[in-house]
Each structure stands twice: as structure tokens, then as C-alpha cells.
Design a protein around this motif. Structure first.
Motif, mmCIF file in Angstrom:
data_model
loop_
_atom_site.group_PDB
_atom_site.id
_atom_site.type_symbol
_atom_site.label_atom_id
_atom_site.label_comp_id
_atom_site.label_asym_id
_atom_site.label_seq_id
_atom_site.Cartn_x
_atom_site.Cartn_y
_atom_site.Cartn_z
ATOM 1 N N ILE A 113 3.744 -24.458 -6.450
ATOM 2 C CA ILE A 113 2.617 -24.550 -7.374
ATOM 3 C C ILE A 113 1.333 -24.600 -6.546
ATOM 4 O O ILE A 113 1.060 -25.587 -5.864
ATOM 5 C CB ILE A 113 2.735 -25.802 -8.262
ATOM 6 C CG1 ILE A 113 4.042 -25.756 -9.057
ATOM 7 C CG2 ILE A 113 1.532 -25.917 -9.195
ATOM 8 C CD1 ILE A 113 4.386 -27.061 -9.740
ATOM 9 N N TYR B 272 -2.169 -27.267 -2.385
ATOM 10 C CA TYR B 272 -3.549 -27.239 -2.876
ATOM 11 C C TYR B 272 -4.464 -26.431 -1.965
ATOM 12 O O TYR B 272 -4.295 -26.414 -0.738
ATOM 13 C CB TYR B 272 -4.075 -28.665 -3.040
ATOM 14 C CG TYR B 272 -3.495 -29.353 -4.256
ATOM 15 C CD1 TYR B 272 -4.057 -29.173 -5.510
ATOM 16 C CD2 TYR B 272 -2.353 -30.140 -4.147
ATOM 17 C CE1 TYR B 272 -3.508 -29.782 -6.635
ATOM 18 C CE2 TYR B 272 -1.786 -30.747 -5.258
ATOM 19 C CZ TYR B 272 -2.384 -30.565 -6.507
ATOM 20 O OH TYR B 272 -1.824 -31.160 -7.620
ATOM 21 N N GLU C 251 -4.261 -35.089 -9.572
ATOM 22 C CA GLU C 251 -5.095 -34.713 -10.706
ATOM 23 C C GLU C 251 -6.409 -35.485 -10.775
ATOM 24 O O GLU C 251 -7.331 -35.083 -11.485
ATOM 25 C CB GLU C 251 -4.306 -34.908 -12.004
ATOM 26 C CG GLU C 251 -3.054 -34.025 -12.061
ATOM 27 C CD GLU C 251 -2.170 -34.333 -13.254
ATOM 28 O OE1 GLU C 251 -2.394 -35.385 -13.903
ATOM 29 O OE2 GLU C 251 -1.250 -33.531 -13.532
ATOM 30 N N GLN D 91 -2.743 -24.380 -6.356
ATOM 31 C CA GLN D 91 -3.932 -24.546 -7.182
ATOM 32 C C GLN D 91 -5.006 -25.315 -6.419
ATOM 33 O O GLN D 91 -4.701 -25.985 -5.431
ATOM 34 C CB GLN D 91 -3.578 -25.288 -8.473
ATOM 35 C CG GLN D 91 -2.964 -26.660 -8.236
ATOM 36 C CD GLN D 91 -2.334 -27.237 -9.487
ATOM 37 O OE1 GLN D 91 -2.212 -26.573 -10.496
ATOM 38 N NE2 GLN D 91 -1.930 -28.502 -9.422
ATOM 39 N N TYR E 93 3.845 -28.935 -4.348
ATOM 40 C CA TYR E 93 2.449 -28.847 -4.787
ATOM 41 C C TYR E 93 1.582 -28.497 -3.578
ATOM 42 O O TYR E 93 1.482 -29.270 -2.626
ATOM 43 C CB TYR E 93 2.002 -30.159 -5.422
ATOM 44 C CG TYR E 93 2.754 -30.471 -6.698
ATOM 45 C CD1 TYR E 93 2.342 -29.932 -7.913
ATOM 46 C CD2 TYR E 93 3.889 -31.288 -6.675
ATOM 47 C CE1 TYR E 93 3.045 -30.201 -9.085
ATOM 48 C CE2 TYR E 93 4.593 -31.563 -7.840
ATOM 49 C CZ TYR E 93 4.164 -31.013 -9.041
ATOM 50 O OH TYR E 93 4.853 -31.281 -10.192
#
Length: 371
Positions: free
Chosen positions: A303, A239, A171, A305, A237
Motif C-alpha cells: 500500500i 509512504y 493516519e 501513499q 504500508y
């Protein structure tokens, strides 16, 4: 009795014809070449080792196009030599004549080598291929590899790659501090510059290292190839943005003495086989990535993103600083670097008014066609 002129010529013609017919047939033996090619990839790995545009596909195309005048036996990583020893093996020419891999694996030999795989924040497939074939890239690549007795061939491209798989969310820039990430080439130097720890691992070791926590994150290729490697089972996660590898290209390197032993027609066959692999590999992977991404998100709870903008900016600044520093240290790096970025600036202007403008204007309209 004297022979008149007409009969003399007739007799001579018959004799000459008989001589031609009687001459033994001359058969020229075809010279053949039986070569070995090692790779940096594990056995059966899609896109790289098997499938359209892969190492085995390149070998098959060369054999078929040459009518078996060149036969190439392909060895996966570890079958003949370890994954990252192909460069030296082909350079020496003692064991093998070719190796299939990526140029940025050899950045320890020459920093300039990695421009011929991809450059962070660089060009995508279209721009990169335009630079290679029309902007002087190929000639520069040959100049970089000439001291190592190598001839390079561009044989594949993944297109834009996702940033990679992370065991924990990212983040802020702070989340990269001390993070162990598998990533090769210049992008690894960039991660190190912002506080992460880059690791270079062959494909065969990536999943196990990520699963057991030996690394915290891993970059590989893209949705289809990553799913085949099982990375979604080790981290959730995923990306995007592709800052690190906007156009990741594969290579075949050929020992220069072996290359120069080939007749010109066989050299042309190898170049054309490489060009065919470059196009088909990219098309093949593009055709599979969208389905694979949907599957990862919908069925495996991945996820997906983009990295936050402030992280991207920090990575860009680190990339710029490293490239400027390396260009000052090495005239050949500066020559390649200047050529690459000058071409990108020009190509970006066209791309902004062609591909980018088109995609921006028609975004999401494809779905309406199906309504």
C-alpha cells in the motif's frame, strides 16, 4: 697538423652525438599506492557496495583511470571493522585510508556533517549538486572535515527517497507517538521531536529488526533497493513524499595525510572517479525504481501513499526548530545552514519555472504518446 674550423665542428658534433647515444637510459619507477577502503554496507548490497556508482565501482574506476597506480581493496561492513567505525579508522589513518558511507552517520562528530548527505525539506539532486559544486558546498564540507584529518568526495546520490515502511498505517500525528523507526541523521532528531523513537541500524540489520517487530517502521533507500533488502515482506504500508531525504548522497572519505601523499594527477583522478560515480549511481537507480515500485504494488500488495499533510507540516516545523537551535549553538553549523538554505531559495525560483513547470504542464502526456 692544425684542424680547420669546419672539420673541428664536424668532429665535435659527432662526438656529442655519440655521447648522447652512449648515455644509459634513465627509468623512473612509478610510485604506486595500495590502499584499504571500508564501508558501512553489507556485502553485495546493490547501489552502495556493488553496481554502478558503488564502493567497488569507485575503487575500480580509480584503479583503471590511474593505470593501477592506485589499488583499493574494499571491505564490506564487519569484514575489517564494524559498520559505523569507518570515520574514526580513516581519521586515525592506522588501518585504512578510505571509507564509503554517508556523512549523516557522523552527526555525533559534527552536526554540520549531515548537510552533506541530505537535509529534510532541502534540495533535490539537481539543486544539491549545484550547491555542492557551484554554491560553495564542497568548500564547506572540507572545512567541516578538516579537524578530523579527512578529505571528502561526493560519490553517489539516490535522489528523493520514500518515507519508509510501516507495520501499521499512519493516519495522524498520534500514530507516530512511541513508534520505533529506523532512520539516521537529522530526520531521526525530527521524529524524536514529534514523539517517535528513532533508531540507527546498519543495513544488514534492518530487515530482521522490522520483521520481528523490534522496530515498527524503517526507512532505507527506495523501491529497488528496499525490495532487494526484502522490506516488503516485513511491512506493507509504504509512504511517500521524501520529506526526510530529498537527495541522499554517499561519500568517500580519505585520510588527509594519505591524500596529500598523492601526486596532483592522482588526486584529480580520484575526484573525477567520484564525479562519475555520482552521476551514474543516480541514473542507475532512477532507471530501476519505477519498475520496482510497480512490482511492489501490483505483485506484493504493498500500500503506497503519501503521509497526511498535517504530519508533514508538524515534521517541517520540528525540522525548522532544530536547525535554528543548532545554528545558534555552533558558528560552523550556522555558516553551513545559511549557505544551504540561501542557495535553495534561489534555486527553487528557477526550478519552479523549469522542472516543476514542465512536469506540471505535461503530466500524464507520456502515456498518450504510447496510445
Amino acid at each position: 697538423m692544425a684542424m680547420n674550423r669546419r672539420n673541428f665542428l664536424k668532429a665535435g658534433s659527432v662526438a656529442a652525438g655519440a655521447g648522447v647515444l652512449a648515455a644509459p637510459a634513465i627509468v623512473t619507477a612509478r610510485e604506486t599506492f595500495n590502499w584499504r577502503m571500508t564501508t558501512t554496507w553489507p556485502p553485495g548490497l546493490p547501489f552502495f557496495q556493488t553496481g554502478p556508482g558503488s564502493a567497488t565501482d569507485f575503487a575500480r574506476r580509480v584503479e583503471e583511470m590511474s593505470d593501477r597506480r592506485i589499488r583499493i581493496r574494499v571491505y564490506a561492513a564487519g569484514e575489517l571493522i564494524p559498520a559505523f567505525e569507518g570515520f574514526d579508522a580513516v581519521s586515525s589513518g592506522r588501518q585504512v585510508q578510505l571509507n564509503h558511507g554517508c556523512a549523516y552517520y557522523w552527526s555525533g562528530k559534527s552536526f554540520a556533517a549531515q548537510y552533506f548527505t541530505t537535509v529534510p525539506f532541502g534540495m533535490t539532486f539537481q539543486g544539491y549538486n549545484a550547491w555542492m559544486n557551484e554554491g560553495g558546498g564542497y568548500a564547506l564540507w572540507e572545512e567541516v572535515y578538516r579537524p578530523f584529518n579527512l578529505v571528502p568526495l561526493l560519490v553517489g546520490c539516490t535522489g528523493v527517497q520514500p518515507v519508509g515502511w510501516f507495520r501499521r498505517p499512519v493516519e495522524s500525528l498520534k500514530d507516530l507517538q512511541g513508534l520505533n523507526i529506523r532512520i539516521p541523521g537529522l530526520a531521526g532528531d525530527v521524529y524524536n521531536a514529534v514523539g517517535a523513537n528513532a533508531r540507527l541500524l546498519p543495513g544488514s540489520e534492518v530487515f530482521a529488526a522490522l520483521e520481528r517487530g523490534a522496530i515498527d517502521a524503517a526507512e532505507w533507500v527506495g523501491p529497488y533497493a528496499d525490495r532487494e533488502l526484502g522490506l516488503h515482506r516485513a511491512a506493507k504500508y509504504y509512504y511517500s513524499s521524501g520529506w526526510h531525504e530529498p537527495s541522499t548522497s554517499t561519500e568517500v572519505i580519505v585520510n588527509r595525510a594519505a591524500w596529500e601523499s598523492l601526486p596532483k594527477d592522482l588526486q584529480a583522478i580520484m575526484r573525477n572517479a567520484a564525479a562519475a560515480c555520482n552521476i551514474t549511481s543516480h541514473a542507475w537507480l532512477e532507471g530501476r525504481n519505477s519498475e520496482a515500485l510497480d512490482d511492489l504494488i501490483n505483485n506484493h500488495k504493498v500500500i503506497f501513499q503519501p503521509l497526511p499533510d498535517d504530519i508533514i507540516r508538524a515534521l517541517f516545523e520540528a525540522t525548522r526548530d532544530i536547525l535554528n537551535s543548532k545554528a545558534k549553538e555552533d558558528p560552523l553549523v550556522k555558516k553551513v545552514n545559511d549557505s544551504f538554505w540561501q542557495f535553495k531559495v534561489k534555486h527553487d525560483r528557477w526550478q519552479a519555472n523549469s522542472e516543476t513547470a514542465f512536469q506540471t504542464q505535461i503530466r500524464d502526456l507520456g502515456q498518450q504518446m504510447l496510445a
